[in-house]
Design a protein around this motif. Sequence first.
Motif, PDB file in Angstrom:
ATOM      1  N   ASN A 219       0.822  -1.217   0.000  1.00  0.00           N
ATOM      2  CA  ASN A 219       0.000   0.000   0.000  1.00  0.00           C
ATOM      3  C   ASN A 219       0.854   1.263   0.000  1.00  0.00           C
ATOM      4  O   ASN A 219       0.469   2.279  -0.596  1.00  0.00           O
ATOM      5  CB  ASN A 219      -0.964   0.004   1.179  1.00  0.00           C
ATOM      6  CG  ASN A 219      -2.199  -0.832   0.902  1.00  0.00           C
ATOM      7  OD1 ASN A 219      -2.667  -0.897  -0.235  1.00  0.00           O
ATOM      8  ND2 ASN A 219      -2.724  -1.490   1.916  1.00  0.00           N
ATOM      9  N   GLU A 220       2.004   1.203   0.642  1.00  0.00           N
ATOM     10  CA  GLU A 220       2.906   2.344   0.608  1.00  0.00           C
ATOM     11  C   GLU A 220       3.568   2.453  -0.760  1.00  0.00           C
ATOM     12  O   GLU A 220       3.732   3.540  -1.314  1.00  0.00           O
ATOM     13  CB  GLU A 220       3.961   2.201   1.704  1.00  0.00           C
ATOM     14  CG  GLU A 220       4.816   3.441   1.934  1.00  0.00           C
ATOM     15  CD  GLU A 220       4.015   4.654   2.414  1.00  0.00           C
ATOM     16  OE1 GLU A 220       4.405   5.787   2.060  1.00  0.00           O
ATOM     17  OE2 GLU A 220       3.002   4.472   3.121  1.00  0.00           O
ATOM     18  N   ALA A 221       3.921   1.299  -1.328  1.00  0.00           N
ATOM     19  CA  ALA A 221       4.636   1.282  -2.608  1.00  0.00           C
ATOM     20  C   ALA A 221       3.784   1.783  -3.764  1.00  0.00           C
ATOM     21  O   ALA A 221       4.312   2.307  -4.743  1.00  0.00           O
ATOM     22  CB  ALA A 221       5.130  -0.132  -2.909  1.00  0.00           C
ATOM     23  N   ARG A 222       2.472   1.637  -3.671  1.00  0.00           N
ATOM     24  CA  ARG A 222       1.620   2.041  -4.795  1.00  0.00           C
ATOM     25  C   ARG A 222       1.224   3.518  -4.741  1.00  0.00           C
ATOM     26  O   ARG A 222       0.577   4.028  -5.651  1.00  0.00           O
ATOM     27  CB  ARG A 222       0.362   1.164  -4.860  1.00  0.00           C
ATOM     28  CG  ARG A 222      -0.611   1.339  -3.729  1.00  0.00           C
ATOM     29  CD  ARG A 222      -1.766   0.345  -3.828  1.00  0.00           C
ATOM     30  NE  ARG A 222      -2.740   0.545  -2.764  1.00  0.00           N
ATOM     31  CZ  ARG A 222      -3.765   1.396  -2.821  1.00  0.00           C
ATOM     32  NH1 ARG A 222      -3.953   2.124  -3.919  1.00  0.00           N
ATOM     33  NH2 ARG A 222      -4.602   1.529  -1.813  1.00  0.00           N
ATOM     34  N   LYS A 223       1.653   4.226  -3.721  1.00  0.00           N
ATOM     35  CA  LYS A 223       1.325   5.644  -3.619  1.00  0.00           C
ATOM     36  C   LYS A 223       2.148   6.458  -4.611  1.00  0.00           C
ATOM     37  O   LYS A 223       3.312   6.150  -4.882  1.00  0.00           O
ATOM     38  CB  LYS A 223       1.597   6.164  -2.209  1.00  0.00           C
ATOM     39  CG  LYS A 223       0.626   5.656  -1.155  1.00  0.00           C
ATOM     40  CD  LYS A 223       0.980   6.223   0.205  1.00  0.00           C
ATOM     41  CE  LYS A 223       0.035   5.714   1.287  1.00  0.00           C
ATOM     42  NZ  LYS A 223       0.419   6.217   2.625  1.00  0.00           N
ATOM     43  N   VAL A 224       1.518   7.511  -5.145  1.00  0.00           N
ATOM     44  CA  VAL A 224       2.225   8.501  -5.948  1.00  0.00           C
ATOM     45  C   VAL A 224       1.990   9.872  -5.320  1.00  0.00           C
ATOM     46  O   VAL A 224       1.303   9.994  -4.303  1.00  0.00           O
ATOM     47  CB  VAL A 224       1.763   8.471  -7.426  1.00  0.00           C
ATOM     48  CG1 VAL A 224       2.277   7.216  -8.108  1.00  0.00           C
ATOM     49  CG2 VAL A 224       0.247   8.566  -7.547  1.00  0.00           C
ATOM     50  N   PHE A 225       2.566  10.902  -5.906  1.00  0.00           N
ATOM     51  CA  PHE A 225       2.512  12.245  -5.316  1.00  0.00           C
ATOM     52  C   PHE A 225       1.075  12.722  -5.131  1.00  0.00           C
ATOM     53  O   PHE A 225       0.740  13.331  -4.122  1.00  0.00           O
ATOM     54  CB  PHE A 225       3.286  13.219  -6.214  1.00  0.00           C
ATOM     55  CG  PHE A 225       3.493  14.580  -5.599  1.00  0.00           C
ATOM     56  CD1 PHE A 225       4.494  14.789  -4.668  1.00  0.00           C
ATOM     57  CD2 PHE A 225       2.688  15.649  -5.967  1.00  0.00           C
ATOM     58  CE1 PHE A 225       4.685  16.044  -4.098  1.00  0.00           C
ATOM     59  CE2 PHE A 225       2.873  16.905  -5.406  1.00  0.00           C
ATOM     60  CZ  PHE A 225       3.873  17.098  -4.464  1.00  0.00           C
ATOM     61  N   ASN A 226       0.213  12.451  -6.106  1.00  0.00           N
ATOM     62  CA  ASN A 226      -1.182  12.883  -6.051  1.00  0.00           C
ATOM     63  C   ASN A 226      -1.991  11.881  -5.241  1.00  0.00           C
ATOM     64  O   ASN A 226      -2.244  10.759  -5.683  1.00  0.00           O
ATOM     65  CB  ASN A 226      -1.749  13.010  -7.468  1.00  0.00           C
ATOM     66  CG  ASN A 226      -3.165  13.558  -7.488  1.00  0.00           C
ATOM     67  OD1 ASN A 226      -3.791  13.773  -6.442  1.00  0.00           O
ATOM     68  ND2 ASN A 226      -3.691  13.800  -8.676  1.00  0.00           N
ATOM     69  N   GLY A 227      -2.444  12.300  -4.062  1.00  0.00           N
ATOM     70  CA  GLY A 227      -3.213  11.418  -3.195  1.00  0.00           C
ATOM     71  C   GLY A 227      -4.579  11.063  -3.734  1.00  0.00           C
ATOM     72  O   GLY A 227      -5.245  10.161  -3.205  1.00  0.00           O
ATOM     73  N   MET A 228      -5.029  11.758  -4.786  1.00  0.00           N
ATOM     74  CA  MET A 228      -6.319  11.441  -5.397  1.00  0.00           C
ATOM     75  C   MET A 228      -6.234  10.167  -6.246  1.00  0.00           C
ATOM     76  O   MET A 228      -7.260   9.568  -6.567  1.00  0.00           O
ATOM     77  CB  MET A 228      -6.797  12.626  -6.251  1.00  0.00           C
ATOM     78  CG  MET A 228      -8.281  12.614  -6.553  1.00  0.00           C
ATOM     79  SD  MET A 228      -8.809  14.010  -7.607  1.00  0.00           S
ATOM     80  CE  MET A 228      -8.773  15.366  -6.428  1.00  0.00           C
TER      81      MET A 228
END
Length: 469
Positions: free
Chosen positions: A39-48
């Motif tokens: 779940n952390e790895a799939r995050k990008v800059f845009n939280g949307m």
Amino acid sequence: MSTTTEKKQTIKELGNSLIEEFRSQLKGEIVQASDPEYNEARKVFNGMINKHPGIIVYCEDVADVMACVNFGRENSLLVAIRGGGHNGGGLGICEEGLVIDLSGLKSVRVNLADQTVRVGGGNLWGEVDHATHPFGLAIPAGIISSTGVAGLTLGGGVGHLSRKYGLTIDNLLEADMVLADGSFVTVNKDQNKDLFWAIRGGGGNFGVITSFKFQAHPVSTVIGGPTLWPIEKTDEIMSWYHDFISNAPDDLNGFIATMVIPGPPFPEELHNKMFCGIVWCYTGEPAEFDKLFQEVRDKNPIFEHVGEMPYPAIQTLFDGLFPSGLQWYWRADFFNDFSEEVRAAHLKYGSSIPTPLSQMHLYPITGAASRVGNEDTPWAYRDAKYAGVIVGVSPEPEDAPKITQWCKDYWEALHPYSSGGAYSNFMMEEGQERVQASYKHNYDRLTEIKKTYDPNNLFRVNQNIKPKT
């Protein structure tokens, strides 16, 4: 080999044995949905952006990238390339496919003999500035240091130094890249010239860039910072600014904005109030600045915080306001002038900004950036005066609908007066018609090059240029 009409497979359909075989080919780490760090790895800059890739590979070298490209192609997977992960539309990640993460490909080497800089495909601009500044050098880039080198460069690269030294692509001398067939090539003005042309504005459509070589320039200390006027003065300031910046020497850059002051480090009396602002950056002789800037001061800004600073300081000026994970929605267009209708729209929507971090920017495409031909790179709007962007921003997910609607309304009010296309780095996923409009007369040539190097559109999680049929 897969084609664009074939059904894409998902990682779940491949089976564990195939994935384990793939893992054995890699130096880097694989992250899957079952892993605790997923779940952390799939995050990008845009939280949307909330996408769930099937597999994320943290590449550590070019061989890893080649293995990933081959694995994605051979198994008909949807493939996304993530450099800094800063893209507004979340185009560094995908649903159920393979994410090629380049954050392990980091290195910055400065060559003082010719003032060139070799940069890894996974570097962020702040890391580049850290390496070049001690030598009194800088590469024209954006305005936020956490932006990835690869994404910003491949889309064009507008920023504080655009009027003095051009766009980032105007300072790109060479790149190493992995193509859709898994081969590795170097592109420059003498080798693979068609690809070199295409990547200078054509985005990630043509391959995975593993390193860049840039021309740097003597930039050490600049004079910069914001000036603010009450939002009610938007019409007057925009009208004056259009003439002033068009006629200013290349050493002076300033982008104009409608904005809210969200809080510190600005004085408390400005907090949560709406303004028309300009953020300046001057690279010329300090002794000449006050005379040049007197015309700005004659417009009586209610706040001025313009002074001498190291170049990396102006590049990080807004980093603290925009950490990773906020909700973002973007809309953009190019503009040639500020007609009465355009100024009225900026006053109207600049007076109804929905959240403290939401804002509009207009970046000048004059000076050195305008002296490159419209066909010299895919960036087809050298004759436009401004690259405009409207961003709805909030830390709160529940604000997503209102910041999105404000952006869309603002954009729809301005779009009839625009040049028709937009700077691709400022776009969400807006459809093929918008992509074509943004490359204008260069789109057909790009589709020909795409057909040659990626005929089955493996690299399509981007502002996609479809192969010519």
